[in-house]
Design a protein around this motif. Structure first.
Motif, PDB file in Angstrom:
ATOM      1  N   VAL A  30       0.841  -1.200   0.000  1.00 54.78           N
ATOM      2  CA  VAL A  30       0.000   0.000   0.000  1.00 54.78           C
ATOM      3  C   VAL A  30       0.874   1.247   0.000  1.00 54.78           C
ATOM      4  N   ASP A  31       1.984   1.210   0.745  1.00 55.12           N
ATOM      5  CA  ASP A  31       2.887   2.357   0.786  1.00 55.12           C
ATOM      6  C   ASP A  31       3.456   2.659  -0.596  1.00 55.12           C
ATOM      7  N   GLU A  32       3.789   1.602  -1.358  1.00 47.62           N
ATOM      8  CA  GLU A  32       4.297   1.820  -2.712  1.00 47.62           C
ATOM      9  C   GLU A  32       3.226   2.455  -3.599  1.00 47.62           C
ATOM     10  N   LEU A  33       1.975   2.003  -3.456  1.00 46.33           N
ATOM     11  CA  LEU A  33       0.883   2.586  -4.223  1.00 46.33           C
ATOM     12  C   LEU A  33       0.692   4.057  -3.852  1.00 46.33           C
ATOM     13  N   LYS A  34       0.789   4.373  -2.559  1.00 52.44           N
ATOM     14  CA  LYS A  34       0.655   5.758  -2.123  1.00 52.44           C
ATOM     15  C   LYS A  34       1.763   6.628  -2.703  1.00 52.44           C
ATOM     16  N   THR A  35       2.972   6.072  -2.753  1.00 56.71           N
ATOM     17  CA  THR A  35       4.090   6.810  -3.343  1.00 56.71           C
ATOM     18  C   THR A  35       3.838   7.081  -4.820  1.00 56.71           C
ATOM     19  N   MET A  36       3.336   6.079  -5.533  1.00 56.46           N
ATOM     20  CA  MET A  36       3.061   6.230  -6.968  1.00 56.46           C
ATOM     21  C   MET A  36       1.976   7.279  -7.206  1.00 56.46           C
ATOM     22  N   ILE A  37       0.924   7.244  -6.386  1.00 58.57           N
ATOM     23  CA  ILE A  37      -0.163   8.226  -6.528  1.00 58.57           C
ATOM     24  C   ILE A  37       0.328   9.624  -6.188  1.00 58.57           C
ATOM     25  N   GLY A  38       1.122   9.720  -5.109  1.00 54.00           N
ATOM     26  CA  GLY A  38       1.643  11.022  -4.708  1.00 54.00           C
ATOM     27  C   GLY A  38       2.524  11.649  -5.770  1.00 54.00           C
ATOM     28  N   GLU A  39       3.373  10.827  -6.410  1.00 52.74           N
ATOM     29  CA  GLU A  39       4.261  11.342  -7.453  1.00 52.74           C
ATOM     30  C   GLU A  39       3.486  11.722  -8.713  1.00 52.74           C
TER      31      GLU A  39
END
Length: 334
Positions: free
Chosen positions: A29-38
């Motif tokens: 989930v953290d990786e997905l959040k990073t992708m969305i944030g970027e």
């Protein structure tokens, strides 16, 4: 076999929708959040919620990446603890105080819920028998009560006062899913179920009213055998308008009218300041939402009186928040 793409609709702000396509499921989930944030230039802390298809599209926190559907509707929920959070931001904040008893409007197709283990076993066997012989199932009084009570609770999760057409929809959906419950000799096969559901919903609202649910308690205290001079129970019923979900929520847990009134006075004091704390005003307005709705629905005060008691409603940030939240209710059925 080639991996399938993940198609995401990400709601990050007042935009109706932002699309995102992933070639594979993220590792966490953290990786997905990073992708969305970027991708969407989000410079604040947030969590993710998704519309769970197993629970009629209700919002669920995304804690395990394996729960992410192949086609998902995600909502970015800005952390209230984020230091950069201000009430005038475009990002929607959905705090605990704004969470209604229901999160969806009445569906186009009513989802018949799961009943008790005993009733589900009987229905499974009864449906198989109906398919072979056309024989319907005869229920005991207790078993029928279980079905009606469960359906009433499910109906209330969408609307406290379903109309005649909506109750008909529920009765029809019931016999479509469980044909063994069709009524022999009935033209529709579900007319009796419809009548029973109407009575059950009335009883269900009575129980909720006695338990203190504001949305239905406000309509209690009408004419009865002991109070013959009061208004008819069918007149001036206060109920949500079309697309209105947060009609009359109960006060947030741990709060009461007195504590929320103190917060209201704090809002009045803060609005008078030349250097306003917009973040504080926003959070206080969200926490006192139930008190404000109670005043508007119960007392029906004039607009100038509402604005005098709630001066923050004159602020651009609060007007924006109000319309954005109602826009989300109507478009996304939250």
């Amino acid at each position: 076999m080639a991996a399938q793409n993940f198609l995401l609709h990400v709601h990050t702000s007042t935009d109706i929708v932002r699309k995102m396509t992933l070639s594979s499921r993220p590792e966490s989930v953290d990786e997905l959040k990073t992708m969305i944030g970027e991708k969407f230039n989000l410079d604040f802390n947030f969590s993710l919620s998704y519309q769970d298809p197993d629970f009629d599209g209700q919002l669920c926190s995304l804690l395990d990446i394996e729960e992410l559907p192949q086609k998902a509707v995600l909502k970015v929920i800005r952390s209230e603890s984020d230091a950069s959070s201000v009430a005038s931001d475009d990002t929607i904040i959905l705090p605990h105080a704004m969470t209604p008893d229901r999160v969806n409007r009445w569906p186009d197709v009513f989802p018949v819920p799961i009943f008790s283990y005993e009733v589900e076993f009987l229905l499974s066997d009864g449906n198989a028998t109906y398919d072979r012989t056309g024989k319907t199932l005869k229920l005991s009084r207790r078993q029928k009560h279980d079905i009606l009570e469960t359906l009433a609770a499910k109906m209330h999760s969408f609307k406290a006062y379903p109309n005649d057409k909506e109750v008909s929809m529920v009765a029809e959906a019931l016999v479509i899913k469980h044909p063994c419950l069709k009524e022999p000799g009935s033209q529709t096969g579900w007319y009796g179920w419809k009548n029973s559901l109407k009575f059950k919903m009335g009883n269900f609202r009575t129980k909720l009213s006695r338990a203190g649910f504001h949305e239905v308690a406000i309509n209690s205290g009408k004419r009865s055998r002991n109070n013959p001079n009061k208004p008819s129970p069918h007149t001036n019923i206060k109920r949500p308008k079309r697309a209105e979900v947060n009609f009359l929520p109960n006060f947030p847990r741990g709060e009461n009218a007195a504590s929320l009134e103190r917060l209201r006075l704090q809002i009045v004091d803060e609005v008078k300041k030349s250097d306003k704390n917009l973040s504080l005003i926003g959070k206080l307005m969200q926490t006192t939402f139930a008190l404000r709705r109670n005043e508007i629905v119960s007392d029906d005060p004039p607009v100038d009186e509402i604005l005098e008691r709630w001066p923050a409603l004159k602020m651009e940030s609060q007007v924006k928040t109000f319309f954005v939240l109602h826009l989300f209710e109507q478009i996304y059925h939250i």
